[in-house]
Every structure is written in structure tokens, then in C-alpha cells.
Scaffold this active site. Structure first.
Site, short mmCIF file in Angstrom:
data_model
loop_
_atom_site.label_atom_id
_atom_site.label_comp_id
_atom_site.label_asym_id
_atom_site.label_seq_id
_atom_site.Cartn_x
_atom_site.Cartn_y
_atom_site.Cartn_z
CB VAL A 67 24.76 -1.87 28.57
CG1 VAL A 67 25.77 -0.75 28.46
CG2 VAL A 67 25.33 -3.06 29.34
CG LEU A 83 36.01 -2.61 27.06
CD1 LEU A 83 35.73 -2.29 25.61
CD2 LEU A 83 37.19 -1.80 27.55
CE1 TYR A 155 33.71 -11.02 33.26
CE2 TYR A 155 35.17 -12.92 33.07
CZ TYR A 155 34.92 -11.57 32.88
OH TYR A 155 35.89 -10.77 32.31
P1 NAD Z 1 36.05 -2.80 35.20
O1 NAD Z 1 35.13 -3.44 36.18
O2 NAD Z 1 37.07 -1.84 35.68
O3 NAD Z 1 35.21 -2.05 34.06
C1 NAD Z 1 33.94 -2.46 33.65
C2 NAD Z 1 33.10 -1.20 33.46
O4 NAD Z 1 31.81 -1.58 32.99
C3 NAD Z 1 32.89 -0.44 34.76
O5 NAD Z 1 33.09 0.94 34.55
C4 NAD Z 1 31.44 -0.75 35.13
O6 NAD Z 1 30.86 0.28 35.90
C5 NAD Z 1 30.82 -0.92 33.77
N1 NAD Z 1 29.63 -1.79 33.78
C6 NAD Z 1 29.52 -3.03 34.29
N2 NAD Z 1 28.28 -3.50 34.09
C7 NAD Z 1 27.60 -2.52 33.45
C8 NAD Z 1 26.27 -2.40 32.98
N3 NAD Z 1 25.37 -3.39 33.13
N4 NAD Z 1 25.91 -1.24 32.36
C9 NAD Z 1 26.78 -0.23 32.21
N5 NAD Z 1 28.07 -0.29 32.64
C10 NAD Z 1 28.45 -1.42 33.26
O7 NAD Z 1 36.74 -3.99 34.39
P2 NAD Z 1 37.92 -3.94 33.32
O8 NAD Z 1 39.05 -4.69 33.86
O9 NAD Z 1 38.11 -2.57 32.83
O10 NAD Z 1 37.29 -4.84 32.17
C11 NAD Z 1 36.70 -4.25 31.02
C12 NAD Z 1 36.14 -5.35 30.12
O11 NAD Z 1 37.21 -6.20 29.70
C13 NAD Z 1 35.10 -6.23 30.79
O12 NAD Z 1 34.09 -6.53 29.85
C14 NAD Z 1 35.87 -7.49 31.13
O13 NAD Z 1 35.05 -8.63 31.12
C15 NAD Z 1 36.90 -7.55 30.01
N6 NAD Z 1 38.10 -8.26 30.45
C16 NAD Z 1 38.98 -7.66 31.30
C17 NAD Z 1 40.08 -8.37 31.75
C18 NAD Z 1 41.09 -7.75 32.67
O14 NAD Z 1 42.01 -8.44 33.11
N7 NAD Z 1 41.01 -6.47 33.00
C19 NAD Z 1 40.27 -9.70 31.34
C20 NAD Z 1 39.34 -10.28 30.50
C21 NAD Z 1 38.26 -9.54 30.05
#
Ligand code: NAD
Ligand code: UDP
Length: 348
Positions: A67, A83, A155
Site C-alpha cells: 500500500v 488493516l 508503530y
Molecule cells: P497481521 O500482521 O496479521 O495483518 C496485517 C496484514 O497487512 C498482513 O496480511 C500484511 O501482509 C499486510 N501488510 C502489512 N504491511 C503492508 C503493506 N505495506 N502493504 C500491503 N499489505 C501490508 O496483523 P493483524 O493482527 O491482523 O492486524 C491487522 C490490523 O489491525 C493492523 O493494522 C494492526 O495494526 C491493527 N491492530 C491489530 C491488533 C491485534 O491485536 N491483532 C491490535 C491493534 C491494532
């Protein structure tokens, strides 16, 4: 594919990061609602495996792209969920510059896409915007205590900047942007080796390895099951009018890491030891969401108790570690609880 999509009745929704842990569950839920889903992911921390069951779905399309690069979609978009960002501390710290660029340039690109399409936008922000919080529990009006030069800053500060971008676009009347502050979420499809607490402890317990506790284990977190979170994200995206403020989404149940380890130990057959390791720098000591805003604005609150969500998660890891020899650990065993053994959700 486009002709098939046009016959579908729901919205057309882009999910950036849709091949990740949370994103893949969101794609499932949107398709289940009848939407057409365009998943954009670079697979940096996600996996095609997470969306493989969706590949033949007529309403699903997968685009491999970072992205941070310019993105255009030919068909009209109604909604964009952002996400895309590594969420596990070891993963987002592995390439901190890319993490920051994903948060800022990536969110900027997706907001510009939303503006061109007149699409509503939901940003997956995080409880990390509160840093190591001096106020407890954390309400959305708390401005936080982030170490802006430490190893988590790529982050925490990236997500704070992304929030600022969203609210500038909203105030400027350019994008209907919404911001969810997500607290620790867990469930099936977390990566076995992503380094987060639930996946680490569950995989260690199933493998008969000692459970790693960083620091004293007295630090706390609040754990939300993934289906609850997805419900909250969709509620925030669809609520009218746009709340115009960030909304905490998480489960207010608060546990020390020692307590979590004991619960997980009690749910798997092997009684593994605990091993204590140094606490990573800037690791927050307490975390619990105040979700009164989500309850009031979205009529949302989590419904899955920790024991039930862990049973689902343990069941999924037990089946997954067994079925995928490449990732197999020494002694992947069925969980002790019958609920856990039967709890692998369909399609997960
Ligand atoms: P995850 O790492 O499993 O998923 C993130 C996804 O984004 C992955 O599929 C990754 O390949 C993709 N990605 C990362 N950078 C990218 C880029 N530059 N271009 C395209 N794709 C990219 O993490 P998750 O736990 O599923 O988290 C999803 C979102 O929710 C994130 O933004 C995270 O910051 C937010 N979040 C999650 C949690 C949690 O506890 N799971 C808590 C707070 C915030
Ligand atoms: N943690 C731990 N053992 C592990 C992984 C993490 O004790 O194997 C701790 C970590 O130091 C933190 C908490 O568990 O205090 C939650 O860590 P996680 O990486 O899941 O998410 P965070 O909330 O820190 O982003």
C-alpha cells in the site's frame, strides 16, 4: 469477474491487509453479508493461506500490492478498511522504516483512493497510541504516553500520524473517515511464529515447550476474540452519522501475563514450565479499554469470554500445526478441553 461482481447486491469493499489475521476474518464476514471484497495485501506478515478458501468465491478478488505504492481500482468502491500493517512487535520492529511508511504513506494512498471513489474509510488504529499509559483504563480522550524515539515508535507514532491524516481528511470534508483503536485481539489464523503473546503461549504449550514470560509477568493486557472485533469494525464503518472521534474496540477483561499463561497451561495436555525472559524496552505495563463510547455509539460490546476464545484458538492451532508439516512443532497435541477439541470454526 467484474460482470459477476456487478450482479452481487451488496457493497464493494476494499480490505487492505485482508490476508492477515484480522483482515481475513473481516473478508469472511463481508462476503457472508453479500458484499464484493477486494483484498489488497503484500503478504509481508499475512498469508495466501488465510484467504485460500475464498479464492473461488465469485465476490472475492485478491491483489498483491504494497500500500506504500500508488493504488487504483477500476470499479467503484463503497468502503475501504485499512488493516495493512504488521501488528506484532517483533514483526513491526523488523523493518521499522517500512512500518512507519506503511502507516503514513500507505494510509495516505488509501485515503486518496477513498477520496477519488467517495468511499467511506475505516482505519485500524491501536491501543498503542496510548503508549505505556498513565491513565487506566484507557479512554479515547487520554492523549497517551508514547516513547516517541524508542523501538515501538515506528508503530505507535506511525499509527498516531495515520489517525491525524484520517481526521484531517474528515475535517476537510474529503473522506468519511472513521478510526478504531483496537486492543489486543487473538484467535485462529494468528501466525504461529509472529511473536505475540497468545500465539507464542499456545504454540509453546501445544509443543510441550516452556512458556516464555517477559519481565515479571505482572504486566496486563485485555484480550478480545477476533469475531467480536470484526463485529465492532463493521459496526463502526456502518454507523450513521460518522462519530467523528476515535472509538476503542477491545474486551475490558484484564489479565496479567502470568494469569494468561496459567489459563493456557490448564487447557492443554502438556504441563509445561514457565521461563522468564527480559522485558522488551518500552513494553506497556497496563492496558484495558474503556469501551463506553463503543457501547453508546455502536451498541457494541464483546461477547466471547477468554476461556471460550482460547478454546477456539487452541483447537485451531492444534489442527493447523498437525495438518501443515512445514510448520509442525515437536508435539502438537489435541487440547485437553472437549470444547477446544471441537471448536475449530468452519472455514477458518
Ligand atoms: P497481521 O500482521 O496479521 O495483518 C496485517 C496484514 O497487512 C498482513 O496480511 C500484511 O501482509 C499486510 N501488510 C502489512 N504491511 C503492508 C503493506 N505495506 N502493504 C500491503 N499489505 C501490508 O496483523 P493483524 O493482527 O491482523 O492486524 C491487522 C490490523 O489491525 C493492523 O493494522 C494492526 O495494526 C491493527 N491492530 C491489530 C491488533 C491485534 O491485536 N491483532 C491490535 C491493534 C491494532
Ligand atoms: N509477552 C510475553 N511472552 C511472549 C510474548 C509476549 O511475556 O512470548 C508479553 C509482552 O512483553 C507484553 C505482552 O506479553 O507484555 C503482550 O505482548 P504482545 O507482543 O502480544 O502485544 P503488545 O500488547 O505488547 O503489543
Amino acid at each position: 469477474m467484474l460482470q459477476v461482481n456487478r450482479r452481487r447486491k451488496g457493497k464493494t469493499v476494499l480490505v487492505a491487509g485482508g490476508a492477515g489475521f484480522v483482515g481475513s476474518h473481516l473478508c469472511d464476514a463481508l462476503l457472508g453479508r453479500g458484499d464484493t471484497v477486494i483484498c489488497v495485501d503484500s503478504y509481508i506478515t499475512g498469508s495466501r493461506d488465510n484467504v485460500r478458501p475464498l479464492m473461488n468465491h465469485p465476490g472475492f478478488r485478491l491483489i498483491e500490492q504494497d500500500v506504500c505504492d500508488f493504488l487504483e481500482i477500476d470499479e467503484p468502491l463503497d468502503q475501504i478498511y485499512n488493516l495493512a500493517c504488521a501488528a506484532s512487535p517483533p514483526q513491526y520492529q523488523a523493518d521499522p522504516v517500512h512500518t512507519m511508511m506503511t502507516c503514513v504513506a500507505g494510509t495516505g494512498n488509501l485515503l486518496a483512493l477513498a477520496e477519488r471513489h467517495g468511499a467511506s474509510f475505516l482505519q485500524a488504529s491501536t491501543s498503542e497510541v496510548y503508549g505505556d499509559p498513565a491513565e487506566h483504563p484507557q479512554r479515547e480522550d487520554y492523549r497517551g504516553n508514547v516513547s516517541c524515539t524508542g523501538p515501538r515508535a515506528c508503530y505507535d507514532e506511525g499509527k498516531r500520524a495515520a489517525e491525524a491524516l484520517c481526521f484531517d481528511m474528515l475535517r476537510g470534508g474529503r473522506v468519511d473517515a472513521r478510526v478504531a483503536r483496537i486492543f489486543n485481539t487473538y484467535g485462529p489464523r494468528m501466525q504461529a511464529n509472529d511473536g505475540r503473546i497468545v500465539s507464542n503461549l499456545v504454540v509453546q504449550a501445544l509443543s510441550g515447550k516452556p512458556l516464555t514470560i517477559y519481565g515479571s509477568g505482572m504486566q496486563t493486557r485485555s484480550f478480545c476474540y477476533v469475531s467480536d472485533l470484526v463485529g465492532g469494525l463493521m459496526a463502526l464503518m456502518n454507523v450513521q452519522p460518522n462519530p467523528g472521534v476515535p472509538v476503542n474496540l477491545g474486551n475490558p477483561g484484564e489479565f496479567t501475563i502470568n494469569e494468561l499463561a496459567q489459563i493456557i497451561r490448564s487447557m492443554v495436555p502438556a504441563r509445561t514450565a514457565l521461563v522468564y525472559r527480559p522485558l522488551p524496552k518500552d513494553d506497556p505495563q497496563r492496558r484495558r479499554p474503556d469501551i463506553s463510547r463503543a457501547t453508546e455509539l455502536l451498541d457494541w460490546q464483546p461477547t466471547v469470554p477468554l476461556a471460550e476464545g482460547l478454546a477456539q484458538t487452541i483447537g485451531w492451532f492444534a489442527a493447523n500445526l498437525t495438518e501443515r508439516p512445514r510448520k509442525r512443532t515437536a508435539a502438537s497435541r489435541r487440547p485437553r478441553s472437549a470444547a477446544a477439541a471441537q471448536a475449530v470454526p468452519a472455514g477458518s
